[in-house]
Write an enzyme that holds these catalytic residues in place. Structure first.
Site, PDB file in Angstrom:
ATOM      1  N   THR A   1      -6.822 -25.440  56.785  1.00 35.13           N
ATOM      2  CA  THR A   1      -6.354 -26.821  56.722  1.00 35.13           C
ATOM      3  C   THR A   1      -7.429 -27.771  56.204  1.00 35.13           C
ATOM      4  O   THR A   1      -7.111 -28.810  55.635  1.00 35.13           O
ATOM      5  CB  THR A   1      -5.881 -27.273  58.118  1.00 35.13           C
TER       6      THR A   1
ATOM      7  N   LYS B   1      -6.936 -28.878  65.034  1.00 36.58           N
ATOM      8  CA  LYS B   1      -7.478 -28.643  63.691  1.00 36.58           C
ATOM      9  C   LYS B   1      -6.934 -29.669  62.702  1.00 36.58           C
ATOM     10  O   LYS B   1      -7.583 -29.979  61.695  1.00 36.58           O
ATOM     11  CB  LYS B   1      -7.199 -27.214  63.241  1.00 36.58           C
TER      12      LYS B   1
END
Length: 312
Positions: free
Chosen positions: A234, A177
């Site tokens: 994120t 990610k």
């Protein structure tokens, strides 16, 4: 049961602070002078006062006597740390995300000489954890009994841990990610808009699932906190160092080289992974080229948009 945290970066400090509100915790760092005096990690987590139960120490042997050792050193420093200490009788929890560039291994494999290994990962910012804001994370451990024990000791009223036995899937979600977050930051930094960011997140998640499948991870794991949850956080907040690096790349501005950005190293590592497993990862490859200066944003956009049309 005693707990120690190795590594006084923002995340390690935040974990130590929140756990020390419930029990005695030792936080190990190479240099503790200022932290010990001010009872605060001014450099990494300013404005958060250490609880009385938090012991700051530069004595590694003392910290390693704890029953549960949380290791929160940067991923690229984990291998050298593991080689320097005896963890053969320890229960350790890896609290770093990424892929070791020298060995192309995840945290649990790097720490495989420990007696019992778990991985703590998921959507979280250090400042939120330290300030007692509600946070949910994944605790992955192949041995469910160990997972249950660590879960009971490391959970707090504001830090909720969900167990998984899919260590590989949890690790990959936490590592991959970061690469997609750099791409999303670059899109916003270049002024390409929220629609483009959504496309990068979605297609990036597809690449995350492709890598996870190649390593035998469970599909459900990537749909959970350690995958989709962490990706969402994120890729949408400038509290993320990976996202901020992307913003700088997209805008063509300088980024502080002293800041650890695990996604940059992971993007490079993925080039080796893709070649070894014959995986097509165009978005991750583009991020790697951006990070290494092989492409600018115009070239990156042209490279992705010129790909052949296909089914989703």
């Amino acid at each position: 049961m005693s707990i120690a945290v190795i590594g006084a970066g923002a995340f390690g400090t935040a974990l130590a602070v929140t756990l020390a509100r419930e029990t005695s915790v030792t936080l190990w760092a190479r240099n503790v002078g200022e932290m010990a005096v001010k009872r605060e990690n001014v450099a990494r987590l300013p404005g958060v006062t250490f609880p009385d139960n938090l012991i700051v120490s530069d004595q590694l042997e003392t910290a390693l006597k704890a029953d549960i050792v949380l290791i929160a050193v940067p991923m690229q420093a984990l291998s050298s740390f593991a080689a320097s200490v005896d963890l053969s009788r320890k229960t350790v929890v890896a609290c770093c995300k990424g892929i070791d560039l020298s060995t192309i291994r995840g945290p649990s494999a790097v720490l495989s000489k420990a007696n019992r290994v778990a991985v703590l990962t998921g959507p979280s910012f250090a400042a939120d954890i330290a300030r007692g804001l509600p946070t949910a994370l994944t605790l992955a451990c192949s041995d469910d009994d160990t997972g249950r024990m660590v879960q009971s000791q490391v959970s707090t009223p504001t830090l909720r841990l969900y167990r998984s036995t899919d260590v590989v899937g949890a690790e990959l979600g936490g590592a991959l990610k970061n690469v997609i977050a750099i791409g999303c930051g670059a899109v916003i930094g270049a002024g390409l808009g929220d629609s483009a960011r959504a496309a990068v997140m979605t297609r990036g998640f597809a690449e995350m699932q492709k890598v996870a499948a190649a390593f035998g991870a469970e599909a459900e794991t990537l749909m959970g906190l350690s995958g989709l949850g962490d990706l969402t956080l994120t890729c949408t907040s400038d509290q993320s160092r990976n996202y901020r690096l992307g913003l700088a790349l997209g805008a063509g501005t300088e980024f502080d080289a002293e800041i650890t950005v695990e996604g940059a190293a992971t993007a490079r590592a993925l080039q080796h992974v893709a070649a070894a497993h014959k995986l097509e990862l165009p978005l991750c490859a583009t991020v790697a080229d951006l990070v290494d200066g092989q492409l600018d944003m115009r070239g990156a956009m042209e490279q992705l948009l010129a790909r052949p049309l296909k089914e989703e």
